[in-house]
Design a protein around this motif. Structure first.
Motif, PDB file in Angstrom:
ATOM      1  N   MET A 113       0.847  -1.198   0.000  1.00  8.27           N
ATOM      2  CA  MET A 113       0.000   0.000   0.000  1.00  8.27           C
ATOM      3  C   MET A 113       0.880   1.245   0.000  1.00  8.27           C
ATOM      4  SD  MET A 113      -3.053  -1.124   2.587  1.00  8.27           S
ATOM      5  CE  MET A 113      -4.130   0.206   2.075  1.00  8.27           C
ATOM      6  N   PHE A 114       0.317   2.356  -0.440  1.00  9.95           N
ATOM      7  CA  PHE A 114       1.046   3.606  -0.602  1.00  9.95           C
ATOM      8  C   PHE A 114       0.338   4.721   0.167  1.00  9.95           C
ATOM      9  CE2 PHE A 114       1.590   0.908  -4.236  1.00  9.95           C
ATOM     10  CZ  PHE A 114       2.956   0.925  -4.462  1.00  9.95           C
ATOM     11  N   PHE A 115       1.138   5.555   0.852  1.00 12.97           N
ATOM     12  CA  PHE A 115       0.615   6.681   1.627  1.00 12.97           C
ATOM     13  C   PHE A 115       1.481   7.903   1.339  1.00 12.97           C
ATOM     14  CE2 PHE A 115      -0.300   2.773   3.833  1.00 12.97           C
ATOM     15  CZ  PHE A 115      -1.626   2.904   4.196  1.00 12.97           C
ATOM     16  N   PHE A 116       0.853   9.088   1.399  1.00 10.38           N
ATOM     17  CA  PHE A 116       1.585  10.336   1.215  1.00 10.38           C
ATOM     18  C   PHE A 116       0.937  11.403   2.075  1.00 10.38           C
ATOM     19  CE2 PHE A 116       2.569  14.318  -1.053  1.00 10.38           C
ATOM     20  CZ  PHE A 116       3.952  14.201  -1.148  1.00 10.38           C
ATOM     21  N   GLN A 117       1.718  12.034   2.921  1.00  6.63           N
ATOM     22  CA  GLN A 117       1.247  13.092   3.825  1.00  6.63           C
ATOM     23  C   GLN A 117      -0.016  12.669   4.574  1.00  6.63           C
ATOM     24  OE1 GLN A 117       0.959  16.634   1.427  1.00  6.63           O
ATOM     25  NE2 GLN A 117       3.168  16.998   1.552  1.00  6.63           N
ATOM     26  N   ASN A 118       0.060  11.514   5.201  1.00  6.10           N
ATOM     27  CA  ASN A 118      -1.006  10.975   6.049  1.00  6.10           C
ATOM     28  C   ASN A 118      -2.276  10.644   5.260  1.00  6.10           C
ATOM     29  OD1 ASN A 118      -2.076  10.056   8.446  1.00  6.10           O
ATOM     30  ND2 ASN A 118      -2.777  12.068   9.112  1.00  6.10           N
ATOM     31  N   ARG A 119      -2.140  10.391   3.966  1.00  3.16           N
ATOM     32  CA  ARG A 119      -3.289  10.005   3.142  1.00  3.16           C
ATOM     33  C   ARG A 119      -2.970   8.725   2.401  1.00  3.16           C
ATOM     34  NH1 ARG A 119      -4.084  14.604  -0.753  1.00  3.16           N
ATOM     35  NH2 ARG A 119      -5.169  12.947  -1.853  1.00  3.16           N
ATOM     36  N   HIS A 120      -3.950   7.846   2.328  1.00  4.76           N
ATOM     37  CA  HIS A 120      -3.809   6.629   1.530  1.00  4.76           C
ATOM     38  C   HIS A 120      -3.968   7.011   0.070  1.00  4.76           C
ATOM     39  CE1 HIS A 120      -5.860   2.805  -0.078  1.00  4.76           C
ATOM     40  NE2 HIS A 120      -4.555   2.626  -0.116  1.00  4.76           N
ATOM     41  N   ILE A 121      -2.997   6.649  -0.748  1.00  3.54           N
ATOM     42  CA  ILE A 121      -3.051   6.950  -2.175  1.00  3.54           C
ATOM     43  C   ILE A 121      -3.508   5.694  -2.905  1.00  3.54           C
ATOM     44  CG2 ILE A 121      -1.767   7.740  -4.202  1.00  3.54           C
ATOM     45  CD1 ILE A 121      -2.070   9.837  -1.929  1.00  3.54           C
ATOM     46  N   MET A 122      -4.598   5.831  -3.641  1.00  3.83           N
ATOM     47  CA  MET A 122      -5.134   4.698  -4.395  1.00  3.83           C
ATOM     48  C   MET A 122      -4.546   4.708  -5.798  1.00  3.83           C
ATOM     49  SD  MET A 122      -9.074   4.565  -3.130  1.00  3.83           S
ATOM     50  CE  MET A 122      -9.484   6.183  -3.729  1.00  3.83           C
ATOM     51  N   ILE A 123      -4.449   3.509  -6.384  1.00  8.60           N
ATOM     52  CA  ILE A 123      -3.866   3.353  -7.709  1.00  8.60           C
ATOM     53  C   ILE A 123      -4.841   2.577  -8.581  1.00  8.60           C
ATOM     54  CG2 ILE A 123      -1.879   2.523  -9.006  1.00  8.60           C
ATOM     55  CD1 ILE A 123      -0.426   2.320  -6.305  1.00  8.60           C
ATOM     56  N   ASP A 124      -5.158   3.132  -9.738  1.00  7.88           N
ATOM     57  CA  ASP A 124      -5.988   2.415 -10.700  1.00  7.88           C
ATOM     58  C   ASP A 124      -5.070   1.480 -11.486  1.00  7.88           C
ATOM     59  OD1 ASP A 124      -7.747   1.462 -12.554  1.00  7.88           O
ATOM     60  OD2 ASP A 124      -8.244   3.416 -13.421  1.00  7.88           O
TER      61      ASP A 124
END
Length: 173
Positions: A113-124
Motif C-alpha cells: 500500500m502507498f501513503f503520502f502526507q497521512n493520506r492513503h493513495i489509491m492506484i488504478d
C-alpha cells in the motif's frame, strides 16, 4: 580483536519506531526482508505514515516466510536506495500487527500500500481494486515506475493515480 559481520548486533535508527537488522553478505530471498526496516506495532505504522512528510510511504503487509513476500521483499530491498529521495519502504508482519488486517482488508498473503502526507493513495491498476497491490511485482523498474507515478500524483494532491501499466490482463483465465 576480531569482528565479523555475523557477530554484528542489531542496529537501531535514531527513530525508535523502526528496527534495522543486518543480514550476512550472502543472503537468500528469505532474508531479504531483514534488509528493509520493519514496523513492529500499530503505533509505529501510524507514526511512519503521519510523520513522513515529503516522501511516499510504501508498506508491504505480509509475512517474511511467504513466497510472494520473499519475491516482493527482494524487489523492494533492491530498489530502496534508488527511490530514497521520494519514497521510504517499510515491512509490516500482518500476523504480529493484526490491527490493520480488517481495516485495509489484508486477506492476501502479500499486500503493498502507498501513503503520502497521512493520506492513503489509491492506484488504478485496471483490476478493480484501487486500494492496494495484492500480488508481488517482480520487475524492479516496473515497481520504481509505480512509486514514481504515486509520488507525482500525490504531490499534486491527487488521491487516485493511474498505473503506468494495465494489470487487468495479468491473469488470463
Amino acid at each position: 580483536f576480531q569482528s565479523s559481520i555475523c557477530e554484528q548486533p542489531a542496529v537501531y535508527s535514531l527513530q525508535p519506531l523502526v528496527k534495522y537488522s543486518w543480514a550476512p553478505l550472502h543472503h537468500s530471498c528469505a532474508e531479504m526482508a531483514y534488509l528493509l526496516p520493519h514496523l513492529t506495532s500499530a503505533w509505529a505504522v501510524d507514526q511512519a505514515i503521519v510523520q513522513t512528510d515529503q516522501r511516499v510511504v510504501v508498506i508491504r503487509f505480509g509475512t517474511a516466510s511467504d513466497p510472494d513476500c520473499m519475491i516482493q521483499d527482494e524487489v523492494l530491498s533492491s530498489i530502496s536506495a534508488k527511490v530514497q529521495n521520494f519514497a521510504v519502504i517499510y515491512c509490516v508482519d500482518k500476523e504480529k500487527v493484526p490491527e490493520f488486517n480488517e481495516m485495509y482488508e489484508l486477506y492476501d498473503p502479500c499486500t503493498t500500500m502507498f501513503f503520502f502526507q497521512n493520506r492513503h493513495i489509491m492506484i488504478d491498476l485496471g483490476t478493480g481494486n484501487n486500494n492496494k497491490v495484492n500480488w508481488p511485482l517482480a520487475d524492479k523498474q516496473e515497481f520504481i515506475d509505480l512509486i514514481e507515478v504515486v509520488y507525482r500524483g500525490a504531490a499534486k494532491g491527487r488521491g487516485l493515480v493511474v498505473s503506468p501499466k494495465d494489470y487487468s490482463t495479468k491473469y488470463k483465465y
